[in-house]
Design an enzyme around this catalytic site. Structure first.
Site, PDB file in Angstrom:
ATOM      1  N   ASP A   1       7.876   4.250 -14.253  1.00 29.81           N
ATOM      2  CA  ASP A   1       7.381   4.892 -13.059  1.00 29.81           C
ATOM      3  C   ASP A   1       7.921   6.357 -13.084  1.00 29.81           C
ATOM      4  OD1 ASP A   1       6.555   2.527 -11.645  1.00 29.81           O
ATOM      5  OD2 ASP A   1       8.889   1.922 -11.630  1.00 29.81           O
TER       6      ASP A   1
ATOM      7  N   ASP B   1       0.631  -4.839  -6.227  1.00 36.34           N
ATOM      8  CA  ASP B   1       1.958  -4.935  -5.541  1.00 36.34           C
ATOM      9  C   ASP B   1       2.252  -5.724  -4.564  1.00 36.34           C
ATOM     10  OD1 ASP B   1       1.797  -2.631  -7.679  1.00 36.34           O
ATOM     11  OD2 ASP B   1       2.071  -1.188  -6.118  1.00 36.34           O
TER      12      ASP B   1
HETATM   13  O1  1PR Z   1      12.217  -2.305 -11.582  1.00 39.71           O
HETATM   14  O2  1PR Z   1      11.600  -4.164 -13.248  1.00 39.71           O
HETATM   15  O3  1PR Z   1      12.294  -4.500 -10.482  1.00 39.71           O
HETATM   16  O4  1PR Z   1      10.040  -3.581 -11.389  1.00 39.71           O
HETATM   17  C1  1PR Z   1       9.459  -3.227 -10.433  1.00 39.71           C
HETATM   18  C2  1PR Z   1       8.175  -2.862 -10.407  1.00 39.71           C
HETATM   19  O5  1PR Z   1       7.715  -2.509  -9.368  1.00 39.71           O
HETATM   20  C3  1PR Z   1       7.926  -1.740 -11.663  1.00 39.71           C
HETATM   21  O6  1PR Z   1       6.889  -2.069 -12.241  1.00 39.71           O
HETATM   22  C4  1PR Z   1       7.301  -0.758 -10.610  1.00 39.71           C
HETATM   23  O7  1PR Z   1       6.163   0.036 -11.101  1.00 39.71           O
HETATM   24  C5  1PR Z   1       6.882  -1.415  -9.328  1.00 39.71           C
HETATM   25  N1  1PR Z   1       6.642  -0.808  -8.049  1.00 39.71           N
HETATM   26  C6  1PR Z   1       8.221  -0.514  -7.387  1.00 39.71           C
HETATM   27  N2  1PR Z   1       7.735   0.057  -6.323  1.00 39.71           N
HETATM   28  C7  1PR Z   1       6.715   0.344  -6.102  1.00 39.71           C
HETATM   29  C8  1PR Z   1       5.977   1.107  -5.057  1.00 39.71           C
HETATM   30  O8  1PR Z   1       4.776   1.443  -5.067  1.00 39.71           O
HETATM   31  N3  1PR Z   1       6.658   1.374  -4.078  1.00 39.71           N
HETATM   32  N4  1PR Z   1       4.607  -0.027  -7.418  1.00 39.71           N
HETATM   33  C9  1PR Z   1       6.089  -0.141  -7.271  1.00 39.71           C
HETATM   34  C10 1PR Z   1       4.426   0.401  -8.622  1.00 39.71           C
HETATM   35  C11 1PR Z   1       2.320   1.356  -9.227  1.00 39.71           C
HETATM   36  C12 1PR Z   1       1.068   0.732  -9.941  1.00 39.71           C
HETATM   37  C13 1PR Z   1      -0.126   0.972  -9.001  1.00 39.71           C
HETATM   38  C14 1PR Z   1      -0.707   1.983  -9.515  1.00 39.71           C
HETATM   39  C15 1PR Z   1      -2.186   2.402  -9.189  1.00 39.71           C
HETATM   40  N5  1PR Z   1       3.168   0.536  -8.216  1.00 39.71           N
HETATM   41  O9  1PR Z   1       1.441  -0.366 -10.360  1.00 39.71           O
HETATM   42  O10 1PR Z   1      -0.837  -0.261  -8.749  1.00 39.71           O
HETATM   43  O11 1PR Z   1      -0.042   3.332  -9.283  1.00 39.71           O
HETATM   44  O12 1PR Z   1      -2.293   2.481  -7.944  1.00 39.71           O
HETATM   45  P1  1PR Z   1      -3.640   3.259  -7.347  1.00 39.71           P
HETATM   46  O13 1PR Z   1      -4.866   2.596  -8.225  1.00 39.71           O
HETATM   47  O14 1PR Z   1      -3.793   2.793  -5.899  1.00 39.71           O
HETATM   48  O15 1PR Z   1      -3.388   4.628  -7.687  1.00 39.71           O
HETATM   49  P2  1PR Z   1      11.677  -3.777 -11.702  1.00 39.71           P
END
Ligand code: 1PR
Length: 523
Positions: free
Chosen positions: A379, A224
C-alpha cells in the site's frame, strides 16, 4: 464415488466443492486401505514437492498409492499431485517421487516471471476422453514454478508454452494428471473433471488446439471487506483508502454474492481483503472464513485472501502463528493468501539486521504451501523530493510533478490500511519479499485508489522491473482503456479493480471485450 487423497496441505476444499457441484459423491482417504479400495482416485497436490512426499511417507500412503496406480483404475493427479508421478523434483532433490512415469520435475528456466501464474492454453498430443466437448482452445489456470520433463513422449497428454513448451498434462493407461488446476479453471475445468468422473467420454483430440499457447493477462476483481457500524460484513470501497461517506462505512454489497457475480461475469481471479485485519484477528472473528467457505462452493476461479495474516497473541495469552492463520484460510477455500502490514515489519527487520530469520510469515508459509501461495499486498503512496540525493530510497524521475513542482518521488510503504507510513520504499519491499519467498506482488496505490484516474504506470514499472515474480497492478481503474494502458505500458501480469466493478460502471465482460485483439486474455 470419488476418493480424494488429502495429505493435509493446501486447498483441497476447492476440489471437493467442484466434484460435489458435478453431483458426484466424494470421500477423503484416511488410510492406505481407503486408497487401495478406491474406484476413482483424485490426488490434488499443492505446495512443496518435498513436504508432500515426506507426508505421504509418514502417513504410509506411498505403497497403497503405488498399488492403486498399478491397478489400472482411474487416477487424476493435479499440479504437484501430477508431479508426484515422476522420479523426483529439483524442488527437493533428496526426496524420491513415486516413479511411475520416468523423468524429473525441473524449475522453469525462462526470462519470464516465475511462478507461471494464470490462464494458459493447452496443445493436446494424444486422444483422450478428458477434453470431450471442449474445443481445445480453452485456457486453464496454472500456478507453479516447476514442471515435469517426461523421458517418454508417449505419456505426454498436453503441452503448454511458457518461454518453451512444457508438459502440462500426462496420460498413461488409467493414470492422468494435469499441471493446471481444473477445479480453478471455470466452466472448462468443471467439464474436464466431469469427463474424468464419468469415464465414458469420446476419446479424441479436440478440434482447435493452438499449435502454440499464450498466457493471458488476468483481470482480477477485488472485494475490500469489513464490518460496517451495524456489525454486518460488507464489501466497501475507499477513496484513497477512506471508506466512509457521511460518517458511514460505504456498503457496496454482500461479499459472497458479489464474488459469485464476478465469477459469472468472467473474473479471472477474485481477491478478498479483510481491511480491518490489522486490528481484528481472523481466527477470533470467523466471518471471513465463512465468506471463503461459502464463496468456494460456487466460484471456480482462484481466490486470494488477505488481512490479518501475522503472528498473534490473544487476551488469554494464547499464541497463534501466521502459518496457522494461513492454514485456516487454505482449508476454507483460499488458493493464495496476501500479507500486507506484516511484510513491512519483516522487511524492516531484515534491512536492519541484514539477514532473514527463517521464521517470518512469508518464509514459513511459502515453505509449506509454496511461493505461489504467498502474495504481498503493498500500500504505497508517493513522497516527492527535489532530487534523488534527498532520500536513501529508490526514487524515480516522474512525469507527474509534486505539489511544489518536485520532479522526483519515491513510493513509501504504509501499514494498517495506509494509516501509518514507514521508512521503506515499495521497490525495496518487493525485492526483499521475493528473496524471502513471496510468489506475487499485489501493488496497490493509495494516490490512485478509488480515483478512476487510471493505474500509476510509473509505480508499476518501478516495482515490476525490480522483481522476477508476477505483479498485479491495482488502484485507479476508471474505464476499459486503463486496462489496455497498463498492459501496453508495463509488464504487469494482471490488473485488479474494485470500484468500477462494484458500481457496475464497467462490467468485467466489457473490459475483456475491449482488450480482445489487443492483449491476450481469457474470453
Ligand atoms: O495489513 O495484512 O492486515 O492486510 C490488510 C489488507 O487490506 C491490505 O492488503 C490492504 O491493501 C487492504 N486495505 C486496508 N485498508 C484498506 C482501505 O481501503 N482502507 N484496501 C485496504 C486496500 C486497495 C485495493 C483496491 C484497489 C482498487 N484496497 O485492494 O481494491 O485500490 O480499487 P479501485 O479499482 O476502486 O481504484 P494486512
Amino acid at each position: 464415488m470419488i476418493t480424494l487423497l488429502d495429505y493435509g496441505a493446501g486447498n483441497v476444499r476447492s476440489v471437493i466443492n467442484a466434484i460435489e457441484k458435478l453431483g458426484e459423491r466424494i470421500s477423503v482417504a484416511k488410510t492406505g486401505r481407503d486408497i487401495l479400495d478406491a474406484e476413482k482416485l483424485v490426488f490434488p497436490g499443492v505446495g512443496n514437492f518435498g513436504s508432500m512426499m515426506q507426508i505421504l511417507r509418514q502417513k504410509q500412503f506411498v505403497e497403497p498409492l503405488l498399488g492403486y496406480l498399478g491397478s489400472g483404475r482411474p487416477f487424476l493427479g493435479i499440479c504437484v499431485g501430477m508431479q508426484a508421478l515422476f522420479e523426483g523434483s529439483d524442488e527437493a532433490p533428496e526426496e524420491r517421487g513415486l516413479g511411475v512415469l520416468s523423468g524429473r520435475v525441473k524449475r522453469f528456466d525462462v526470462a519470464l516471471a516465475v511462478p507461471h501464474i494464470g490462464w494458459n492454453g493447452i496443445s493436446v498430443k494424444q486422444p483422450t476422453g478428458l477434453f470431450d466437448t471442449l474445443q481445445g482452445d480453452e485456457k486453464f489456470y496454472f500456478v507453479h514454478s516447476y514442471h515435469a520433463v517426461a523421458d517418454d513422449p508417449a505419456v505426454v497428454l498436453t503441452t503448454t508454452d511458457y518461454g518453451y513448451p512444457f508438459v502440462s498434462a500426462v496420460q498413461k493407461g488409467g493414470i492422468q494428471g494435469t499441471q493446471f488446476h481444473p477445479e480453478k479453471s471455470g466452466a472448462s475445468g468443471l467439464t474436464l473433471l466431469e469427463n474424468f468422473i464419468r469415464q465414458d467420454r469420446r476419446v479424441a483430440i479436440p478440434s482447435t488446439c493452438p499449435p502454440q499457447t499464450r498466457l493471458a493477462k488476468r483481470i482480477i476483481a477485488c472485494l475490500d471487506v469489513r464490518a460496517n457500524d451495524r456489525g454486518d460484513l460488507v464489501v466497501t470501497k475507499g477513496d484513497q483508502y477512506d471508506v466512509r461517506e457521511d460518517g458511514n462505512v460505504r456498503n457496496l454489497g454482500k461479499p459472497v454474492e458479489l464474488a459469485g457475480r464476478y465469477f459469472e461475469e468472467g473474473a479471472d481471479e477474485i481477491t478478498f481483503l479483510n481491511i480491518t485485519g490489522f486490528r481484528d484477528f481472523p481466527l477470533e472473528d470467523m466471518p471471513m472464513i465463512e465468506v471463503l467457505k461459502e464463496t468456494s462452493k460456487n466460484v471456480f476461479v482462484p481466490l486470494t485472501i488477505g488481512g490479518g495474516i501475522r503472528d498473534y497473541t490473544d487476551k488469554n495469552g494464547r499464541t497463534y502463528t501466521a502459518l496457522q492463520v494461513a492454514a485456516e484460510y487454505f482449508r476454507s477455500g483460499a488458493d493464495k493468501i496476501s500479507i500486507g502490514s506484516d511484510a513491512v515489519d519483516v522487511v524492516e527487520a531484515v534491512l536492519k539486521t541484514g539477514r532473514p530469520t527463517g521464521r517470518s510469515a512469508i518464509e514459513q508459509i511459502s515453505h509449506v504451501y509454496g511461493n505461489q501461495a504467498v502474495v504481498i499486498s503493498i500500500d504505497p503512496r508517493r513522497v516527492y523530493v527535489d532530487s534523488p540525493d534527498q532520500t536513501p530510497h529508490a526514487t524515480i524521475e516522474t512525469a507527474i510533478p509534486g505539489p511544489k513542482g518536485q520532479r522526483y518521488c519515491w513510493f513509501q510503504c504504509t501499514v494498517k490500511g495506509g494509516r501509518e507510513g514507514r521508512d521503506v520504499d515499495a521497490v525495496t519491499l518487493a525485492r526483499t519479499c521475493e528473496r524471502l519467498g513471496a510468489g506475487e506482488i499485489l501493488l496497490n496505490c493509495i494516490d490512485r485508489d478509488g480515483t478512476n484516474m487510471g493505474f500509476d504506470i510509473e509505480l508499476i514499472n518501478a516495482v515490476k522491473q525490480s522483481v522476477s515474480i508476477p505483479v498485479i497492478a491495482s488502484s485507479g481503474a476508471g474505464c476499459e482503456a486503463h486496462f489496455a494502458e497498463v498492459f501496453e505500458k508495463t509488464d504487469a501480469e494482471s490488473a485488479l479493480a474494485a470500484g468500477i466493478f462494484h458500481r457496475r460502471e464497467v462490467p468485467i465482460s466489457a473490459v475483456k471485450a475491449y482488450l480482445n485483439g489487443k492483449v491476450e486474455i481469457r474470453l
